[in-house]
Design an enzyme around this catalytic site. Structure first.
Site, PDB file in Angstrom:
ATOM      1  N   HIS A 296       0.852  -1.190   0.000  1.00  0.00           N
ATOM      2  CA  HIS A 296       0.000   0.000   0.000  1.00  0.00           C
ATOM      3  C   HIS A 296       0.890   1.243   0.000  1.00  0.00           C
ATOM      4  O   HIS A 296       2.074   1.174   0.350  1.00  0.00           O
ATOM      5  CB  HIS A 296      -0.889   0.005   1.237  1.00  0.00           C
ATOM      6  CG  HIS A 296      -1.954  -1.045   1.213  1.00  0.00           C
ATOM      7  ND1 HIS A 296      -3.050  -0.996   2.050  1.00  0.00           N
ATOM      8  CD2 HIS A 296      -2.099  -2.177   0.478  1.00  0.00           C
ATOM      9  CE1 HIS A 296      -3.821  -2.044   1.826  1.00  0.00           C
ATOM     10  NE2 HIS A 296      -3.256  -2.780   0.870  1.00  0.00           N
TER      11      HIS A 296
ATOM     12  N   CYS B  53      -5.923   2.133   5.765  1.00  0.00           N
ATOM     13  CA  CYS B  53      -6.591   0.878   6.107  1.00  0.00           C
ATOM     14  C   CYS B  53      -6.038   0.392   7.451  1.00  0.00           C
ATOM     15  O   CYS B  53      -5.070   0.958   7.973  1.00  0.00           O
ATOM     16  CB  CYS B  53      -6.338  -0.159   5.008  1.00  0.00           C
ATOM     17  SG  CYS B  53      -4.659  -0.836   5.029  1.00  0.00           S
TER      18      CYS B  53
ATOM     19  N   CYS C 242      -2.194  -0.317   7.331  1.00  0.00           N
ATOM     20  CA  CYS C 242      -1.384   0.892   7.232  1.00  0.00           C
ATOM     21  C   CYS C 242      -1.455   1.720   8.513  1.00  0.00           C
ATOM     22  O   CYS C 242      -0.448   2.264   8.955  1.00  0.00           O
ATOM     23  CB  CYS C 242      -1.825   1.719   6.030  1.00  0.00           C
ATOM     24  SG  CYS C 242      -1.463   0.914   4.456  1.00  0.00           S
TER      25      CYS C 242
ATOM     26  N   GLU D  49       1.091   3.859   1.947  1.00  0.00           N
ATOM     27  CA  GLU D  49       1.695   4.235   3.229  1.00  0.00           C
ATOM     28  C   GLU D  49       2.841   3.293   3.603  1.00  0.00           C
ATOM     29  O   GLU D  49       3.896   3.741   4.066  1.00  0.00           O
ATOM     30  CB  GLU D  49       0.635   4.232   4.346  1.00  0.00           C
ATOM     31  CG  GLU D  49      -0.483   5.231   4.149  1.00  0.00           C
ATOM     32  CD  GLU D  49      -1.684   4.676   3.377  1.00  0.00           C
ATOM     33  OE1 GLU D  49      -2.767   5.269   3.490  1.00  0.00           O
ATOM     34  OE2 GLU D  49      -1.545   3.654   2.669  1.00  0.00           O
TER      35      GLU D  49
END
Length: 158
Positions: A55, A85, A88, A57
């Site tokens: 992801h 999410c 993250c 991040e």
């Protein structure tokens, strides 16, 4: 919100937009800032790298930690084009950021198919009721590693 915060968020959002054009993964971007300087950036590379943890991040955190040669980013801020999410958000807490800025909400993400609500719901369920079967085995043996860690004087605490 000041002009510097807006400038940094615009960069994170532009990374998300560019990631769509480059077809590297989902529409997400993140940047890490320390003392007004961009330390690292990240975009969602899940489909590009066949890595469900890639992801924006997480990618930005990995890049920042590598650049700064540290596992803590407690003097940094992270700007994310979307509310993180659960994975993250956990990484953001583990990295010990001093601030998190985000633009789109988790509900905005859910409206286009990126819905994390089921993960949040899983956290509160007993193991036996989770969607992925969770079976604890060999706890006593595993705890021995913790005992060794606890007694080790040369360890780096985190």
């Amino acid at each position: 919100m000041n002009s510097e915060e807006k400038r940094f968020m615009k960069i994170a959002i532009d990374l998300a937009k560019d990631n769509i054009k480059n077809n590297n993964g989902g529409p997400f971007g993140a940047i890490i800032v320390r003392n007004g300087e961009i330390i690292a950036t990240g975009v969602n590379n899940v489909t590009k790298n066949n890595d469900p943890t890639a992801h924006a991040e997480i990618t930005a955190i990995r890049n920042a930690c590598k650049k700064l040669e540290t596992f803590e980013l407690n003097d940094c801020e992270i700007y994310s084009s979307c509310e993180p999410c659960p994975m993250c958000l956990g990484a953001i807490y583990w990295a010990r950021f001093k601030k998190l800025y985000f633009a789109a909400s988790k509900n905005d993400a859910a409206s286009i198919g990126f819905d994390d609500a089921f993960i949040y719901n899983e956290f509160n369920k007993p193991y036996k009721e989770r969607n992925i079967e969770c079976i604890q085995i060999m706890r006593d043996e595993a705890v021995k590693a913790f005992e060794i860690w606890e007694k080790t004087e040369e360890k780096i605490q985190y």
